[in-house]
Scaffold this motif. Sequence first.
Motif, mmCIF file in Angstrom:
data_model
loop_
_atom_site.group_PDB
_atom_site.id
_atom_site.type_symbol
_atom_site.label_atom_id
_atom_site.label_comp_id
_atom_site.label_asym_id
_atom_site.label_seq_id
_atom_site.Cartn_x
_atom_site.Cartn_y
_atom_site.Cartn_z
ATOM 1 N N GLY A 16 0.932 -1.296 -0.295
ATOM 2 C CA GLY A 16 -0.339 0.084 -0.491
ATOM 3 C C GLY A 16 1.070 1.349 0.452
ATOM 4 O O GLY A 16 1.910 0.833 0.309
ATOM 5 N N SER A 17 -0.088 2.351 0.072
ATOM 6 C CA SER A 17 0.970 3.938 0.075
ATOM 7 C C SER A 17 0.484 5.010 1.346
ATOM 8 O O SER A 17 -0.429 4.455 1.705
ATOM 9 C CB SER A 17 0.512 4.196 -1.186
ATOM 10 O OG SER A 17 1.150 3.666 -1.998
ATOM 11 N N ASP A 62 18.844 3.456 0.649
ATOM 12 C CA ASP A 62 18.783 2.378 -0.735
ATOM 13 C C ASP A 62 17.870 2.054 -0.909
ATOM 14 O O ASP A 62 17.383 1.661 -1.855
ATOM 15 C CB ASP A 62 20.573 1.861 -0.923
ATOM 16 C CG ASP A 62 21.192 2.583 -1.181
ATOM 17 O OD1 ASP A 62 22.775 1.684 -0.904
ATOM 18 O OD2 ASP A 62 21.235 3.391 -1.592
ATOM 19 N N SER A 63 17.351 1.828 0.208
ATOM 20 C CA SER A 63 16.054 0.382 0.421
ATOM 21 C C SER A 63 14.980 1.258 0.068
ATOM 22 O O SER A 63 13.695 0.191 0.189
ATOM 23 C CB SER A 63 16.017 -0.369 1.515
ATOM 24 O OG SER A 63 16.636 0.668 2.565
ATOM 25 N N VAL A 64 15.052 2.381 -0.054
ATOM 26 C CA VAL A 64 13.860 3.263 -0.115
ATOM 27 C C VAL A 64 13.301 4.133 -1.771
ATOM 28 O O VAL A 64 13.001 4.498 -1.949
ATOM 29 C CB VAL A 64 13.065 4.121 0.584
ATOM 30 C CG1 VAL A 64 13.268 3.277 2.401
ATOM 31 C CG2 VAL A 64 13.616 5.529 0.738
ATOM 32 N N GLN A 65 14.482 3.996 -2.198
ATOM 33 C CA GLN A 65 14.375 4.609 -3.423
ATOM 34 C C GLN A 65 13.733 3.435 -4.547
ATOM 35 O O GLN A 65 13.695 3.058 -4.592
ATOM 36 C CB GLN A 65 16.216 4.456 -4.300
ATOM 37 C CG GLN A 65 16.617 4.473 -5.727
ATOM 38 C CD GLN A 65 17.216 5.691 -5.133
ATOM 39 O OE1 GLN A 65 17.628 6.910 -4.989
ATOM 40 N NE2 GLN A 65 16.460 7.073 -6.091
ATOM 41 N N GLY A 66 13.345 4.910 -5.260
ATOM 42 C CA GLY A 66 12.128 4.310 -6.378
ATOM 43 C C GLY A 66 10.864 3.765 -5.023
ATOM 44 O O GLY A 66 9.636 3.399 -6.271
ATOM 45 N N ARG A 67 10.549 3.545 -4.145
ATOM 46 C CA ARG A 67 9.455 3.698 -3.450
ATOM 47 C C ARG A 67 8.959 4.625 -2.754
ATOM 48 O O ARG A 67 7.973 5.333 -3.085
ATOM 49 C CB ARG A 67 9.616 2.509 -2.641
ATOM 50 C CG ARG A 67 9.576 1.244 -3.389
ATOM 51 C CD ARG A 67 10.190 -0.311 -1.405
ATOM 52 N NE ARG A 67 10.316 0.212 -0.845
ATOM 53 C CZ ARG A 67 10.186 -0.062 -0.309
ATOM 54 N NH1 ARG A 67 8.452 -0.259 0.923
ATOM 55 N NH2 ARG A 67 10.827 0.349 1.392
ATOM 56 N N PHE A 68 9.936 5.277 -2.488
ATOM 57 C CA PHE A 68 9.459 6.214 -1.457
ATOM 58 C C PHE A 68 10.173 8.197 -1.911
ATOM 59 O O PHE A 68 10.971 8.250 -2.857
ATOM 60 C CB PHE A 68 9.917 6.696 -0.311
ATOM 61 C CG PHE A 68 9.697 5.757 0.748
ATOM 62 C CD1 PHE A 68 8.930 4.533 0.392
ATOM 63 C CD2 PHE A 68 10.580 6.429 1.527
ATOM 64 C CE1 PHE A 68 8.541 4.406 1.468
ATOM 65 C CE2 PHE A 68 9.710 4.895 3.411
ATOM 66 C CZ PHE A 68 8.931 3.769 2.560
ATOM 67 N N THR A 69 8.906 9.452 -2.606
ATOM 68 C CA THR A 69 9.615 10.316 -3.041
ATOM 69 C C THR A 69 9.472 11.727 -2.025
ATOM 70 O O THR A 69 8.027 11.654 -1.689
ATOM 71 C CB THR A 69 8.585 11.068 -4.376
ATOM 72 O OG1 THR A 69 8.811 9.603 -4.806
ATOM 73 C CG2 THR A 69 8.912 12.317 -5.002
ATOM 74 N N ILE A 70 10.232 12.041 -1.872
ATOM 75 C CA ILE A 70 10.673 13.295 -1.214
ATOM 76 C C ILE A 70 10.345 15.004 -2.469
ATOM 77 O O ILE A 70 10.787 14.689 -2.741
ATOM 78 C CB ILE A 70 11.705 13.772 -0.287
ATOM 79 C CG1 ILE A 70 11.410 14.630 1.351
ATOM 80 C CG2 ILE A 70 12.993 14.097 -0.592
ATOM 81 C CD1 ILE A 70 12.556 14.517 2.086
ATOM 82 N N TYR A 80 7.110 17.066 1.762
ATOM 83 C CA TYR A 80 5.931 15.785 2.622
ATOM 84 C C TYR A 80 6.926 14.194 1.712
ATOM 85 O O TYR A 80 8.272 13.733 1.181
ATOM 86 C CB TYR A 80 5.018 15.669 0.967
ATOM 87 C CG TYR A 80 4.287 16.290 0.532
ATOM 88 C CD1 TYR A 80 4.503 17.996 -0.186
ATOM 89 C CD2 TYR A 80 2.587 16.657 1.627
ATOM 90 C CE1 TYR A 80 3.494 18.874 0.498
ATOM 91 C CE2 TYR A 80 1.959 17.887 1.761
ATOM 92 C CZ TYR A 80 2.507 19.160 1.250
ATOM 93 O OH TYR A 80 1.508 19.987 1.258
ATOM 94 N N LEU A 81 6.416 12.717 1.898
ATOM 95 C CA LEU A 81 7.373 11.536 2.187
ATOM 96 C C LEU A 81 6.372 10.877 1.480
ATOM 97 O O LEU A 81 5.084 10.323 1.893
ATOM 98 C CB LEU A 81 7.729 10.840 3.006
ATOM 99 C CG LEU A 81 8.948 10.207 2.891
ATOM 100 C CD1 LEU A 81 10.037 10.406 1.715
ATOM 101 C CD2 LEU A 81 9.018 9.023 4.130
ATOM 102 N N GLN A 82 6.095 10.390 0.143
ATOM 103 C CA GLN A 82 4.971 9.515 -0.431
ATOM 104 C C GLN A 82 5.764 8.504 -0.100
ATOM 105 O O GLN A 82 6.874 8.038 -0.816
ATOM 106 C CB GLN A 82 4.755 10.060 -1.300
ATOM 107 C CG GLN A 82 3.959 9.182 -2.600
ATOM 108 C CD GLN A 82 2.760 9.119 -2.362
ATOM 109 O OE1 GLN A 82 1.800 10.009 -1.484
ATOM 110 N NE2 GLN A 82 1.735 8.115 -1.797
ATOM 111 N N LYS A 87 6.916 -1.797 3.161
ATOM 112 C CA LYS A 87 7.027 -3.195 2.865
ATOM 113 C C LYS A 87 6.628 -3.584 5.013
ATOM 114 O O LYS A 87 6.517 -2.324 5.349
ATOM 115 C CB LYS A 87 8.270 -3.671 3.315
ATOM 116 C CG LYS A 87 8.216 -3.786 1.500
ATOM 117 C CD LYS A 87 9.988 -3.951 0.496
ATOM 118 C CE LYS A 87 9.968 -3.711 -0.117
ATOM 119 N NZ LYS A 87 11.521 -4.065 -0.651
ATOM 120 N N PRO A 88 6.464 -4.693 5.472
ATOM 121 C CA PRO A 88 6.307 -4.676 6.738
ATOM 122 C C PRO A 88 7.719 -3.680 7.639
ATOM 123 O O PRO A 88 7.879 -3.143 8.645
ATOM 124 C CB PRO A 88 6.577 -6.400 7.182
ATOM 125 C CG PRO A 88 5.989 -6.803 5.813
ATOM 126 C CD PRO A 88 6.151 -5.461 4.756
#
Length: 124
Positions: A16-17, A62-70, A80-82, A87-88
Amino acid sequence: QVELVESGGALAQPGGSLKLSCVASGRTWSLYGVAWFRQTPGQGREFVAGIPWSGHLPYYLDSVQGRFTISRDGPNEYTYLQMNSLKPEDTAVYYCAARTVPGPSRAQSEYQHWGRGTQVTVSP
């Protein structure tokens, strides 16, 4: 003084997001950059994402690159942090932090102002 207030933390399902918000007030003219950190029980705060106050050239864990956007909404003093594809292991208290020194930084010791945090829980 600078005050930072986070919001948007919630329970989300894996995949989810969520979108976190941080609003700054006070002497914001003194700020050069903003970042999001996160912390789990018994662990230190971990850098997640950072961005200059100008809103350009963000940088990520590195582990959030491509999933999170500031991102920044300068006129309204929001950062903002989208967070997508959650992931758990993203479960943590997320903190907004701001610094009064130019240049990027991933070190919590180089951020002078902190919010109180918002809880993100990722679970089925």
